[in-house]
Design a protein around this motif. Structure first.
Motif, PDB file in Angstrom:
ATOM      1  N   SER A  95      -4.304 -11.242 -13.411  1.00  0.00           N
ATOM      2  CA  SER A  95      -4.728 -10.384 -12.339  1.00  0.00           C
ATOM      3  C   SER A  95      -5.007 -11.187 -11.150  1.00  0.00           C
ATOM      4  CB  SER A  95      -6.360  -9.930 -12.898  1.00  0.00           C
ATOM      5  OG  SER A  95      -7.028  -9.055 -11.779  1.00  0.00           O
ATOM      6  N   THR A 153      -7.114 -11.794  -7.533  1.00  0.00           N
ATOM      7  CA  THR A 153      -8.758 -11.841  -7.142  1.00  0.00           C
ATOM      8  C   THR A 153      -8.822 -11.418  -5.737  1.00  0.00           C
ATOM      9  OG1 THR A 153      -8.588 -14.059  -8.220  1.00  0.00           O
ATOM     10  CG2 THR A 153     -10.446 -13.669  -6.616  1.00  0.00           C
ATOM     11  N   THR A 197     -12.485   0.775  -4.011  1.00  0.00           N
ATOM     12  CA  THR A 197     -12.261  -0.262  -5.127  1.00  0.00           C
ATOM     13  C   THR A 197     -11.154   0.241  -5.919  1.00  0.00           C
ATOM     14  OG1 THR A 197     -13.804   1.255  -6.604  1.00  0.00           O
ATOM     15  CG2 THR A 197     -14.785  -0.648  -5.443  1.00  0.00           C
ATOM     16  N   ALA A 198     -10.592   1.480  -6.040  1.00  0.00           N
ATOM     17  CA  ALA A 198      -9.442   1.798  -6.611  1.00  0.00           C
ATOM     18  C   ALA A 198      -8.188   1.246  -5.930  1.00  0.00           C
ATOM     19  CB  ALA A 198      -9.530   3.268  -6.824  1.00  0.00           C
ATOM     20  N   ARG A 236      -8.337  -2.428  -6.673  1.00  0.00           N
ATOM     21  CA  ARG A 236      -7.815  -2.801  -8.245  1.00  0.00           C
ATOM     22  C   ARG A 236      -6.283  -2.716  -8.523  1.00  0.00           C
ATOM     23  NH1 ARG A 236     -11.501   0.111 -10.301  1.00  0.00           N
ATOM     24  NH2 ARG A 236     -13.044  -1.436 -10.732  1.00  0.00           N
ATOM     25  N   THR A 270      -4.876  -6.019  -7.314  1.00  0.00           N
ATOM     26  CA  THR A 270      -5.162  -7.201  -8.168  1.00  0.00           C
ATOM     27  C   THR A 270      -4.420  -6.774  -9.466  1.00  0.00           C
ATOM     28  OG1 THR A 270      -7.068  -6.127  -8.929  1.00  0.00           O
ATOM     29  CG2 THR A 270      -7.122  -7.583  -7.143  1.00  0.00           C
ATOM     30  N   ASP A 271      -4.272  -5.503  -9.898  1.00  0.00           N
ATOM     31  CA  ASP A 271      -3.781  -5.240 -11.292  1.00  0.00           C
ATOM     32  C   ASP A 271      -2.254  -5.450 -11.259  1.00  0.00           C
ATOM     33  OD1 ASP A 271      -5.941  -4.170 -12.302  1.00  0.00           O
ATOM     34  OD2 ASP A 271      -5.078  -2.211 -12.036  1.00  0.00           O
ATOM     35  N   ARG A 318     -19.142  -2.779  -8.117  1.00  0.00           N
ATOM     36  CA  ARG A 318     -18.074  -1.957  -8.751  1.00  0.00           C
ATOM     37  C   ARG A 318     -16.929  -2.609  -9.473  1.00  0.00           C
ATOM     38  NH1 ARG A 318     -20.621   1.013  -5.149  1.00  0.00           N
ATOM     39  NH2 ARG A 318     -20.686   3.426  -5.435  1.00  0.00           N
ATOM     40  N   LEU A 319     -16.810  -3.781  -8.828  1.00  0.00           N
ATOM     41  CA  LEU A 319     -15.408  -4.559  -9.328  1.00  0.00           C
ATOM     42  C   LEU A 319     -15.767  -5.757 -10.341  1.00  0.00           C
ATOM     43  CD1 LEU A 319     -13.392  -4.637  -5.814  1.00  0.00           C
ATOM     44  CD2 LEU A 319     -12.860  -3.385  -7.851  1.00  0.00           C
ATOM     45  N   ASP A 337     -14.846  -6.205 -13.851  1.00  0.00           N
ATOM     46  CA  ASP A 337     -13.211  -5.836 -14.355  1.00  0.00           C
ATOM     47  C   ASP A 337     -12.543  -6.836 -13.899  1.00  0.00           C
ATOM     48  OD1 ASP A 337     -14.486  -3.478 -15.612  1.00  0.00           O
ATOM     49  OD2 ASP A 337     -14.411  -2.477 -13.425  1.00  0.00           O
ATOM     50  N   ILE A 338     -12.539  -7.421 -12.764  1.00  0.00           N
ATOM     51  CA  ILE A 338     -11.610  -8.246 -12.133  1.00  0.00           C
ATOM     52  C   ILE A 338     -12.354  -9.492 -11.536  1.00  0.00           C
ATOM     53  CG2 ILE A 338      -9.946  -6.375 -11.691  1.00  0.00           C
ATOM     54  CD1 ILE A 338     -10.738  -6.478  -8.865  1.00  0.00           C
TER      55      ILE A 338
END
Length: 246
Positions: free
Chosen positions: A7, A9, A93-94, A97, A100-101, A126-127, A130-131
């Motif tokens: 992932s 950052t 955030t989506a 993300r 980063t994904d 929110r992140l 998860d990451i």
């Protein structure tokens, strides 16, 4: 078997009060080396954070503007305000993300310090579970403002109180009266309310208005000498403490 993709950052990078020379070495390095740069702005505006880093971004860097759906159109007291902003931050955030994904790092530009009344905090919450998210601290805007006045903000045991101009007038006045040193942020259209609160607390004559601290168009003057002036949202009012000293 193919190894899972690592992932990327998200870096919340504090830019300080506005002068590029006041960026930390780490912030400077991250901004200049970023392939993906995200920043908040009002629709149709370049964005203050983006303007701070003019000339610093790498050739080919992908810019990701995150445009606020509301600023002053909906009152803070209206339940819709939080609902609209919550959806906005979730959408932001989506977008981050997704990068980063795909293994990409993203630098989010933050005026002042990322953990001091900044929009980045809403992305961070929110992140962070998860990451990977890293926060790079910075000089706050209020530090730039009180330094611009040419006088220390606190002495000895002075109590420094930081207030938002969006607070109710009676709350502002009460806290101003109880404080030794005062910083008022988010002035904008709240300026008349803030003036009345300072007068009620007996602190008006000691107040300074600092606009665009540390920037080329910086302005510093006594608040009492700026009667009727419309101030930018990011102007700051400072009242110095007068506490114990040798």
């Amino acid at each position: 078997m193919r190894a899972p993709q690592k992932s990327g950052t998200v870096y919340g990078v504090g830019l300080g009060p506005g002068d590029q020379d006041l960026l930390s070495v780490r912030s400077d390095r991250l901004v200049r080396g970023a392939r993906h740069v995200a920043f908040f702005r009002k629709a149709g505006k370049p964005g203050q954070a983006r303007q701070i880093v003019n000339g610093m971004l790498a050739v080919g860097a992908q810019e990701i503007p995150m445009e606020y759906p509301v600023t002053t159109e909906v009152p803070l007291t209206d339940p819709r305000y939080n609902e609209i902003l919550s959806r906005f931050y979730t959408d932001c955030t989506a977008r981050l993300r997704a990068l980063t994904d795909a293994g990409e790092d993203v630098v989010v530009l933050c005026e002042g310090d990322p953990f001091f009344y900044g929009s980045f905090m809403h992305l961070y919450e929110r992140l962070k579970d998860d990451i990977p998210v890293e926060v790079v601290p910075a000089i706050t805007g209020m530090s730039g403002a009180w330094t611009a006045t040419g006088a220390p903000i606190t002495w000895g045991d002075d109590i420094l109180t930081v207030l938002m101009g969006t607070l109710p007038e009676d709350v502002l006045a009460q806290n101003m009266a109880n404080a030794d040193a005062i910083v008022v942020m988010k002035i904008g259209r709240n300026i008349d309310k803030v003036r009345r609160a300072l007068k009620s607390a007996g602190r008006y004559e000691a107040a300074w208005l600092v606009e665009y601290a540390t920037m080329p168009n910086q302005s510093v003057q006594r608040l009492a000498e700026a009667e009727g002036k419309v101030t930018p949202y990011f102007s700051i009012i400072v009242v110095h403490g007068q506490g114990r000293r040798p």
